[in-house]
Design a protein around this motif. Structure first.
Motif, PDB file in Angstrom:
ATOM      1  N   LYS A 153       0.970  -1.269  -0.155  1.00  0.00           N
ATOM      2  CA  LYS A 153      -0.063  -0.088  -0.040  1.00  0.00           C
ATOM      3  C   LYS A 153       0.803   1.308  -0.038  1.00  0.00           C
ATOM      4  CE  LYS A 153      -4.077  -2.260   2.121  1.00  0.00           C
ATOM      5  NZ  LYS A 153      -4.814  -2.282   3.599  1.00  0.00           N
ATOM      6  N   LYS A 154       1.983   1.242   0.845  1.00  0.00           N
ATOM      7  CA  LYS A 154       2.772   2.380   0.811  1.00  0.00           C
ATOM      8  C   LYS A 154       3.445   2.617  -0.422  1.00  0.00           C
ATOM      9  CE  LYS A 154       3.840   2.109   5.974  1.00  0.00           C
ATOM     10  NZ  LYS A 154       4.721   1.833   6.830  1.00  0.00           N
ATOM     11  N   ALA A 155       3.587   1.642  -1.415  1.00  0.00           N
ATOM     12  CA  ALA A 155       4.299   1.809  -2.814  1.00  0.00           C
ATOM     13  C   ALA A 155       3.186   2.475  -3.650  1.00  0.00           C
ATOM     14  CB  ALA A 155       4.744   0.387  -3.249  1.00  0.00           C
ATOM     15  N   GLY A 156       1.949   2.681  -3.275  1.00  0.00           N
ATOM     16  CA  GLY A 156       1.185   3.234  -3.917  1.00  0.00           C
ATOM     17  C   GLY A 156       0.138   2.474  -4.546  1.00  0.00           C
ATOM     18  N   PHE A 157      -0.076   1.038  -4.485  1.00  0.00           N
ATOM     19  CA  PHE A 157      -0.568   0.228  -5.076  1.00  0.00           C
ATOM     20  C   PHE A 157      -2.260   0.397  -4.476  1.00  0.00           C
ATOM     21  CE2 PHE A 157       3.118  -1.947  -6.230  1.00  0.00           C
ATOM     22  CZ  PHE A 157       3.109  -2.252  -7.534  1.00  0.00           C
ATOM     23  N   LYS A 158      -3.397   0.196  -5.196  1.00  0.00           N
ATOM     24  CA  LYS A 158      -4.499  -0.234  -4.790  1.00  0.00           C
ATOM     25  C   LYS A 158      -5.137  -1.545  -5.145  1.00  0.00           C
ATOM     26  CE  LYS A 158      -5.849   1.884  -9.069  1.00  0.00           C
ATOM     27  NZ  LYS A 158      -6.036   2.944 -10.043  1.00  0.00           N
ATOM     28  N   ASN A 159      -6.315  -1.639  -4.802  1.00  0.00           N
ATOM     29  CA  ASN A 159      -6.974  -3.094  -4.763  1.00  0.00           C
ATOM     30  C   ASN A 159      -5.976  -4.245  -4.307  1.00  0.00           C
ATOM     31  OD1 ASN A 159      -9.259  -1.777  -5.854  1.00  0.00           O
ATOM     32  ND2 ASN A 159      -8.487  -1.727  -7.914  1.00  0.00           N
ATOM     33  N   VAL A 160      -5.709  -4.115  -3.191  1.00  0.00           N
ATOM     34  CA  VAL A 160      -4.469  -5.198  -2.574  1.00  0.00           C
ATOM     35  C   VAL A 160      -5.620  -6.334  -2.274  1.00  0.00           C
ATOM     36  CG1 VAL A 160      -2.830  -6.003  -0.716  1.00  0.00           C
ATOM     37  CG2 VAL A 160      -2.967  -3.538  -1.840  1.00  0.00           C
ATOM     38  N   GLN A 161      -5.416  -7.601  -2.879  1.00  0.00           N
ATOM     39  CA  GLN A 161      -6.000  -8.695  -2.647  1.00  0.00           C
ATOM     40  C   GLN A 161      -5.127  -9.948  -2.167  1.00  0.00           C
ATOM     41  OE1 GLN A 161      -9.165  -9.736  -5.617  1.00  0.00           O
ATOM     42  NE2 GLN A 161      -9.251  -7.597  -6.083  1.00  0.00           N
ATOM     43  N   ILE A 162      -5.602 -10.568  -1.237  1.00  0.00           N
ATOM     44  CA  ILE A 162      -4.921 -11.921  -0.816  1.00  0.00           C
ATOM     45  C   ILE A 162      -6.073 -12.953  -1.523  1.00  0.00           C
ATOM     46  CG2 ILE A 162      -4.306 -13.623   0.988  1.00  0.00           C
ATOM     47  CD1 ILE A 162      -3.475 -11.108   2.530  1.00  0.00           C
ATOM     48  N   HIS A 163      -5.422 -13.712  -2.299  1.00  0.00           N
ATOM     49  CA  HIS A 163      -6.286 -14.675  -3.167  1.00  0.00           C
ATOM     50  C   HIS A 163      -6.140 -15.961  -2.455  1.00  0.00           C
ATOM     51  CE1 HIS A 163      -6.875 -11.809  -6.713  1.00  0.00           C
ATOM     52  NE2 HIS A 163      -5.469 -11.656  -6.504  1.00  0.00           N
ATOM     53  N   LYS A 164      -5.097 -16.448  -1.889  1.00  0.00           N
ATOM     54  CA  LYS A 164      -4.633 -17.599  -1.342  1.00  0.00           C
ATOM     55  C   LYS A 164      -4.150 -17.537   0.036  1.00  0.00           C
ATOM     56  CE  LYS A 164      -4.540 -20.416  -5.358  1.00  0.00           C
ATOM     57  NZ  LYS A 164      -3.854 -21.226  -6.246  1.00  0.00           N
ATOM     58  N   GLU A 165      -4.076 -18.164   1.009  1.00  0.00           N
ATOM     59  CA  GLU A 165      -3.521 -18.145   2.230  1.00  0.00           C
ATOM     60  C   GLU A 165      -3.573 -19.458   2.928  1.00  0.00           C
ATOM     61  OE1 GLU A 165      -3.796 -15.599   6.561  1.00  0.00           O
ATOM     62  OE2 GLU A 165      -4.753 -14.865   4.715  1.00  0.00           O
ATOM     63  N   LYS A 166      -2.186 -20.129   3.122  1.00  0.00           N
ATOM     64  CA  LYS A 166      -2.220 -21.405   3.443  1.00  0.00           C
ATOM     65  C   LYS A 166      -1.225 -21.571   4.598  1.00  0.00           C
ATOM     66  CE  LYS A 166      -2.028 -26.330   1.948  1.00  0.00           C
ATOM     67  NZ  LYS A 166      -0.914 -26.822   2.442  1.00  0.00           N
ATOM     68  N   GLN A 167      -1.423 -21.946   5.597  1.00  0.00           N
ATOM     69  CA  GLN A 167      -0.413 -22.419   6.595  1.00  0.00           C
ATOM     70  C   GLN A 167       0.546 -23.365   6.173  1.00  0.00           C
ATOM     71  OE1 GLN A 167      -1.699 -22.893  10.620  1.00  0.00           O
ATOM     72  NE2 GLN A 167       0.337 -22.395  11.523  1.00  0.00           N
ATOM     73  N   VAL A 168       1.918 -23.028   6.293  1.00  0.00           N
ATOM     74  CA  VAL A 168       2.952 -23.883   5.903  1.00  0.00           C
ATOM     75  C   VAL A 168       3.152 -25.121   7.117  1.00  0.00           C
ATOM     76  CG1 VAL A 168       5.443 -24.050   5.760  1.00  0.00           C
ATOM     77  CG2 VAL A 168       4.230 -22.125   4.593  1.00  0.00           C
ATOM     78  N   GLU A 169       2.917 -26.308   6.669  1.00  0.00           N
ATOM     79  CA  GLU A 169       3.007 -27.044   7.926  1.00  0.00           C
ATOM     80  C   GLU A 169       4.174 -27.541   8.156  1.00  0.00           C
ATOM     81  OE1 GLU A 169       0.378 -28.233   9.622  1.00  0.00           O
ATOM     82  OE2 GLU A 169      -0.873 -27.146   8.416  1.00  0.00           O
ATOM     83  N   ILE A 170       4.874 -27.506   9.589  1.00  0.00           N
ATOM     84  CA  ILE A 170       5.940 -27.781  10.177  1.00  0.00           C
ATOM     85  C   ILE A 170       5.708 -29.079  10.776  1.00  0.00           C
ATOM     86  CG2 ILE A 170       7.934 -27.344  11.616  1.00  0.00           C
ATOM     87  CD1 ILE A 170       6.908 -24.444  11.509  1.00  0.00           C
ATOM     88  N   PRO A 171       6.501 -30.170  10.290  1.00  0.00           N
ATOM     89  CA  PRO A 171       6.215 -31.566  10.785  1.00  0.00           C
ATOM     90  C   PRO A 171       6.226 -31.641  12.316  1.00  0.00           C
ATOM     91  CG  PRO A 171       8.128 -31.361   9.231  1.00  0.00           C
ATOM     92  CD  PRO A 171       7.661 -30.122   9.352  1.00  0.00           C
TER      93      PRO A 171
END
Length: 173
Positions: A123-141
């Motif tokens: 956002k600080k760089a000036g971008f708009k419409n920031v969207q997170i499309h996928k979010e998945k926890q990295v599984e640590i064994p």
């Protein structure tokens, strides 16, 4: 090719060996509209306002100055153009010994920052419409976690949703 006959694809890397390898692969495949240039994502040798799309896969979190990297992406994109990146972020306060174990398990973790801080850089760089499309926890064994936590601590940690996450995010200039 997705970009069509008149489109152009530029790859960027800061190592000669990767540029050489990429050029060999392009030559094998016979593509004429793909080129690779040596450069740093914090100071790309690319003309301002000349790019339609920037994509990256698990690289920006390794960059020391993430704000500068996103500002550079903003600079090279045309107006109303976009980027889409996959990267690694942290959610919540990750204990240092967990972070170190995760770095050994998945190398991309070393430069990861908090998810909200990562989005703020964009956002600080000036971008708009920031969207997170996928979010998945990295599984640590569990075998790794069991060396760090007692059984009770492990249960509490897993329920907390604190952890390392892989995200795919896009934004528009």
């Amino acid at each position: 090719s997705i970009v069509g006959e008149n489109g152009k694809i530029i790859g960027l890397d800061f190592t000669d060996i990767m540029i050489e390898k990429a050029n060999k692969n392009v030559a094998k495949l016979g593509f004429k509209n793909i080129s690779f240039i040596k450069g740093d994502i914090e100071q790309m040798p690319v003309e301002s306002g000349s790019v339609d799309v920037v994509i990256s896969n698990c690289v920006l979190n390794l960059v020391p100055d993430k704000q500068k990297a996103f500002s550079e992406i903003f600079r090279i994109l045309k107006q109303d153009a976009h980027f889409c990146v996959s990267d690694v972020v942290i959610v919540g306060e990750l204990p240092e010994h967990i972070r170190k174990s995760a770095e050994l398990y998945a190398g991309c973790v070393s430069g990861a920052v908090q998810k909200n801080e990562y989005v703020d850089f964009i956002k600080k760089a000036g971008f708009k419409n920031v969207q997170i499309h996928k979010e998945k926890q990295v599984e640590i064994p569990d075998s790794t976690l069991e060396m760090i936590f007692s059984k009770e601590e492990l249960i509490k940690f897993k329920e907390s949703k604190v952890g390392i996450y892989s995200i795919t995010v896009s934004a528009v200039k």
